[in-house]
Design an enzyme around this catalytic site. Structure first.
Site, PDB file in Angstrom:
ATOM      1  N   TYR A  27      14.658  23.402   0.974  1.00 50.26           N
ATOM      2  CA  TYR A  27      13.413  22.983   0.331  1.00 50.26           C
ATOM      3  C   TYR A  27      12.436  24.146   0.212  1.00 50.26           C
ATOM      4  O   TYR A  27      12.483  25.114   0.971  1.00 50.26           O
ATOM      5  CB  TYR A  27      12.745  21.854   1.126  1.00 50.26           C
ATOM      6  CG  TYR A  27      12.177  22.296   2.461  1.00 50.26           C
ATOM      7  CD1 TYR A  27      10.880  22.796   2.563  1.00 50.26           C
ATOM      8  CD2 TYR A  27      12.942  22.230   3.613  1.00 50.26           C
ATOM      9  CE1 TYR A  27      10.370  23.209   3.780  1.00 50.26           C
ATOM     10  CE2 TYR A  27      12.443  22.638   4.837  1.00 50.26           C
ATOM     11  CZ  TYR A  27      11.154  23.130   4.911  1.00 50.26           C
ATOM     12  OH  TYR A  27      10.658  23.550   6.112  1.00 50.26           O
TER      13      TYR A  27
ATOM     14  N   PHE B  13       3.732  26.900   1.413  1.00 46.68           N
ATOM     15  CA  PHE B  13       3.440  26.878   2.843  1.00 46.68           C
ATOM     16  C   PHE B  13       4.697  26.956   3.699  1.00 46.68           C
ATOM     17  O   PHE B  13       4.623  27.299   4.875  1.00 46.68           O
ATOM     18  CB  PHE B  13       2.604  25.645   3.237  1.00 46.68           C
ATOM     19  CG  PHE B  13       3.267  24.318   2.986  1.00 46.68           C
ATOM     20  CD1 PHE B  13       4.217  23.822   3.856  1.00 46.68           C
ATOM     21  CD2 PHE B  13       2.930  23.556   1.874  1.00 46.68           C
ATOM     22  CE1 PHE B  13       4.823  22.590   3.643  1.00 46.68           C
ATOM     23  CE2 PHE B  13       3.513  22.328   1.646  1.00 46.68           C
ATOM     24  CZ  PHE B  13       4.480  21.842   2.529  1.00 46.68           C
ATOM     25  N   ASP B  14       5.859  26.683   3.119  1.00 43.95           N
ATOM     26  CA  ASP B  14       7.085  26.753   3.918  1.00 43.95           C
ATOM     27  C   ASP B  14       8.292  26.737   3.001  1.00 43.95           C
ATOM     28  O   ASP B  14       8.239  26.189   1.892  1.00 43.95           O
ATOM     29  CB  ASP B  14       7.153  25.568   4.893  1.00 43.95           C
ATOM     30  CG  ASP B  14       8.236  25.760   5.961  1.00 43.95           C
ATOM     31  OD1 ASP B  14       8.703  26.895   6.135  1.00 43.95           O
ATOM     32  OD2 ASP B  14       8.599  24.772   6.609  1.00 43.95           O
TER      33      ASP B  14
ATOM     34  N   ILE C 226       8.287  13.524   8.556  1.00 47.21           N
ATOM     35  CA  ILE C 226       7.094  12.799   8.114  1.00 47.21           C
ATOM     36  C   ILE C 226       7.505  11.607   7.257  1.00 47.21           C
ATOM     37  O   ILE C 226       8.547  11.617   6.605  1.00 47.21           O
ATOM     38  CB  ILE C 226       6.132  13.721   7.346  1.00 47.21           C
ATOM     39  CG1 ILE C 226       6.823  14.386   6.155  1.00 47.21           C
ATOM     40  CG2 ILE C 226       5.516  14.755   8.270  1.00 47.21           C
ATOM     41  CD1 ILE C 226       5.890  15.210   5.289  1.00 47.21           C
TER      42      ILE C 226
ATOM     43  N   TYR D 137       0.807  14.976   6.649  1.00 44.39           N
ATOM     44  CA  TYR D 137       0.212  15.469   7.894  1.00 44.39           C
ATOM     45  C   TYR D 137      -1.242  15.035   8.064  1.00 44.39           C
ATOM     46  O   TYR D 137      -1.969  15.592   8.888  1.00 44.39           O
ATOM     47  CB  TYR D 137       0.334  16.999   7.962  1.00 44.39           C
ATOM     48  CG  TYR D 137       1.769  17.439   8.150  1.00 44.39           C
ATOM     49  CD1 TYR D 137       2.381  17.353   9.389  1.00 44.39           C
ATOM     50  CD2 TYR D 137       2.518  17.902   7.081  1.00 44.39           C
ATOM     51  CE1 TYR D 137       3.705  17.734   9.570  1.00 44.39           C
ATOM     52  CE2 TYR D 137       3.841  18.282   7.239  1.00 44.39           C
ATOM     53  CZ  TYR D 137       4.426  18.191   8.478  1.00 44.39           C
ATOM     54  OH  TYR D 137       5.737  18.571   8.647  1.00 44.39           O
TER      55      TYR D 137
ATOM     56  N   PHE E  38       7.470  18.850  -2.194  1.00 45.54           N
ATOM     57  CA  PHE E  38       8.724  19.415  -1.700  1.00 45.54           C
ATOM     58  C   PHE E  38       9.754  19.415  -2.831  1.00 45.54           C
ATOM     59  O   PHE E  38      10.088  18.356  -3.379  1.00 45.54           O
ATOM     60  CB  PHE E  38       9.271  18.598  -0.523  1.00 45.54           C
ATOM     61  CG  PHE E  38       8.485  18.755   0.740  1.00 45.54           C
ATOM     62  CD1 PHE E  38       8.755  19.801   1.610  1.00 45.54           C
ATOM     63  CD2 PHE E  38       7.474  17.876   1.062  1.00 45.54           C
ATOM     64  CE1 PHE E  38       8.034  19.955   2.777  1.00 45.54           C
ATOM     65  CE2 PHE E  38       6.740  18.017   2.228  1.00 45.54           C
ATOM     66  CZ  PHE E  38       7.019  19.069   3.090  1.00 45.54           C
TER      67      PHE E  38
END
Length: 544
Positions: free
Chosen positions: A257, A267-268, A287, A313, A329
C-alpha cells in the site's frame, strides 16, 4: 508632498496599485489620519491614539470637507486634503483645538471599506481538475489560511502554527462569513474569502488581534473534507479476470500500500520497506476502515480505500497522520488465505495408464516450478537441470508438499497451492520465501520407486532363512558386528532377496537396523538379542 516651506502646494492622491472598490456615500470606512494647520502644526492624529477612525461616509458624521474627500478612495490609498473653513469648523472653530476660520490639512490613509449591504465575497484562484465532492453544511474540514485585513496586514496564519484549522462548517463553530465562504470548496481548492465585519467579529472585534468593524480577508486552501456520517469509499478497482475467491472476515492478507492524506501527502508506504503488510482482516487487527475495505478483494486486485477519520485514527491522529485526517490507501493484494485452508490440488494432465499411485514411503523424482500467488517465480528444478528427489511422507519437504504429492502417477502434472501454515509459516525463508506466503507449485512426476510398508526399512522378497542369525554370523563366534551385518544386508539387496526402503542412505539404514538389534548397546548383536520384525510386533518394537 509638503513644499520646502512645510506647506502643501495643492491637493493630490497616492493610489494603491489595485483598486477593486472605491468609497461611496453610505460606506463605512476605517482610516488613519494626521490633522495639521497650514503652518504644519499638528492638531490631531489617529496614530497617536493607536486606532483607526471609524465612520460612515456621506451621512453627516464628518465635517463636510472630509465627507467629500473620502469619496472615491481605495484601500491603501493615501490622500492629502486641504479643507477650507466653510467645509470644516467655520467661523466658530472648536474651543481649545481649532481656531475660527481655520484651514485644515489632512494626511489620510484608507485602511478598510465596507457597506452594510455587503455579502461574503469568494474568489477561487485555483481549482483541481477532479472535484468529486464539495463542502456542505455539517461537513468537517481541515484547511490552512492566511488572515489579513483589507490593507494586507496579516493578523493570523495557520501556516505559522504549522497545523491546519479543523472545524465543522455551517453549524456555528466559525464566524458566519467563514461558515458561508467555505461552502462548495473542493479538496485542493484555493480561494480568497472577503468578509464584512458584521459577518465576522463586528463592532467589538475579537478582543485581541482584530479591531472592531474590521473587514477580514482569508486566503484559504482546503486540505481535507469529510462528514461524520461517511463510511469508507472504494475507488479505482482493478480486478483480475480470474478471481476464484474473495477475501472474507478471518482471512489473512498480504498486501502492499501507499498511504496518503487527501491532499496527496504521503505518510506511509509498504513499498519503501520492501515488504508487504500482513494481517488478519475483519478481526480488529487494523483500523476499522481498513478492516472493512479489505473484505471482498481478489488476489492481485488493486483498489483505493478512502477512510474518514472516525474509521481511521480519529481526532488524535498518529505519527505523521494529523488528527481528524481522511486517509487514502492505494492497495495491491498480493495473496490471502484462511487458517482453515488445506492444500489445493488441480490436475493439469493425467496419463491414460495411471494405476500406480504415490503413497507414503515411495521414492519420488519430480520437476517443479515454485512461485507466489502473484506469479513471482521463487525456484525451479528446470533451471538446475535435475529433478528433486524425496521419500514421500518422511518430512523431507514441507507438510503441504507431502500432501500435494500423494496419489500421483508417473507422468502426471498438477498444480499444488500450499497455504503458509502448511508451507514455510510466518517466518518464510530469508531471502527466498516471504513470511506468511501462499505457495504455488507446478509439478511433474517423472519417476516412482515403491516404498516399503510403514515402519519397515528392509523387507525380504522371499522366504526368510530359519538360520538367519547363523548366516549373518559368518565367523560363527556367536556375535554379529556392524561390518558383518552390513555385508550381509548388501548381499541380500544385490541378489534381489531383500529390498531396502528407497531414497535413504544405505549406511544410515543399516546402522539404524543394527542399532535396533543391539539392545544392550555394546556394539554386538547376540542370538538372544536378534529378532525379526514380525516377532517384535507383540512387544511394540520397530526392528529388522
Amino acid at each position: 508632498h509638503p513644499s520646502p516651506t512645510g506647506h502643501w502646494s495643492g491637493l493630490f492622491f497616492i493610489v494603491s496599485f489595485s483598486c477593486p472598490r472605491a468609497v461611496r456615500p453610505g460606506d463605512f470606512v476605517r482610516y488613519h489620519y494626521l490633522g495639521a494647520f497650514p503652518d504644519g502644526t499638528r492638531f490631531d492624529s489617529s496614530y497617536d491614539r493607536g486606532s483607526t477612525f471609524n465612520v460612515f461616509v456621506g451621512k453627516g458624521q464628518l465635517i463636510a470637507g472630509m465627507d467629500k474627500a473620502l469619496v472615491g478612495m481605495c484601500v491603501n490609498e493615501r490622500r492629502f486634503v486641504k479643507i477650507p473653513p466653510k467645509l470644516a469648523y467655520g467661523s466658530e472653530g472648536v474651543s481649545g483645538v481649532i481656531p475660527p476660520n481655520a484651514v485644515l490639512h489632512f494626511d489620510v490613509l484608507l485602511i478598510d471599506l465596507w457597506n452594510s449591504e455587503d455579502e461574503v465575497q469568494v474568489q477561487t484562484y485555483f481549482k483541481p481538475e477532479k472535484c468529486p465532492r464539495t463542502v456542505q453544511v455539517s461537513d468537517f474540514v481541515r484547511y490552512h489560511y492566511n488572515g489579513t485585513f483589507l490593507d494586507g496586514t496579516l493578523f493570523d496564519s495557520s501556516h505559522n502554527r504549522m497545523r491546519t484549522y479543523d472545524t465543522y462548517v455551517g453549524i456555528g463553530w466559525l464566524i458566519p462569513g467563514m461558515d458561508q465562504g467555505l461552502l462548495g470548496m473542493c479538496v485542493g481548492e484555493k480561494r480568497i474569502i472577503t468578509i464584512p465585519p458584521f459577518l465576522a467579529y463586528g463592532e467589538e472585534g475579537d478582543g485581541k488581534d482584530i479591531p472592531g468593524q474590521a473587514s477580514l480577508v482569508f486566503d484559504v486552501v482546503l486540505l481535507d473534507l469529510h462528514n461524520p456520517k461517511d463510511g469508507i469509499a472504494i475507488e479505482n478497482q482493478q480486478v483480475p479476470e480470474s478471481c476464484e475467491r474473495r477475501s472474507q472476515a478471518g482471512d489473512f492478507l498480504r498486501y502492499h500500500y501507499n498511504g496518503t492524506l487527501l491532499d496527496g501527502t504521503l505518510f506511509d508506504s509498504s513499498y519503501s520497506r520492501n515488504r508487504t503488510y500482513d494481517t488478519y482482516v475483519g478481526k480488529g487487527y487494523v483500523i476499522a476502515g481498513m478492516d472493512e475495505g479489505l473484505l471482498g478483494v481478489c488476489t492481485g486486485e488493486k483498489r483505493r480505500i478512502i477512510i474518514p477519520p472516525h474509521l481511521g485514527y480519529g481526532e488524535e491522529g498518529r505519527g505523521k497522520i494529523p488528527g481528524s485526517a481522511v486517509l487514502v490507501f492505494d492497495i495491491h493484494v498480493v495473496d490471502f488465505h484462511n487458517p482453515s485452508d488445506s492444500v489445493s490440488i488441480t490436475v493439469n494432465y493425467k496419463p491414460s495408464n495411471c494405476t500406480v499411485l504415490s503413497k507414503k514411503g515411495d521414492y519420488l523424482k519430480y520437476h517443479y516450478n515454485a512461485s507466489l500467488l502473484d506469479g513471482t517465480l521463487l525456484d525451479s528444478t528446470h533451471s538446475l537441470g535435475k529433478t528433486y528427489n524425496i521419500v514421500l511422507g518422511s518430512g523431507q519437504v514441507v507438510v503441504g508438499m507431502d500432501m500435494g504429492l500423494q496419489d500421483m502417477c508417473v507422468g502426471e502434472r498438477r498444480t499444488v497451492v500450499i497455504p503458509p501454515h502448511l508451507g514455510y509459516g510466518e517466518d518464510g525463508v530469508e531471502g527466498e520465501v516471504p513470511g506468511s506466503a501462499v505457495l504455488v507449485f507446478d509439478i511433474e512426476l517423472l519417476e516412482l520407486v515403491s516404498g516399503l510398508p510403514e515402519g519397515y526399512m528392509f523387507v525380504w522378497n522371499g522366504e526368510v532363512s530359519p538360520n538367519l542369525f547363523e548366516e549373518i554370523d559368518q565367523n560363527h563366534d556367536g556375535e554379529v558386528l556392524l561390518e558383518e551385518f552390513s555385508e550381509y544386508i548388501q548381499a541380500q539387496v544385490d541378489s534381489g532377496k531383500g529390498k531396502l526402503a528407497p531414497g535413504f542412505d544405505f549406511e544410515k539404514i543399516v546402522k539404524n537396523m543394527f542399532t535396533n538389534q543391539d539392545r544392550d548397546g555394546n556394539g554386538k548383536v547376540t542370538a538372544e538379542e536378534f529378532k525379526l520384525k514380525d516377532q517384535e510386533a507383540k512387544e511394540e518394537h520397530d526392528e529388522l
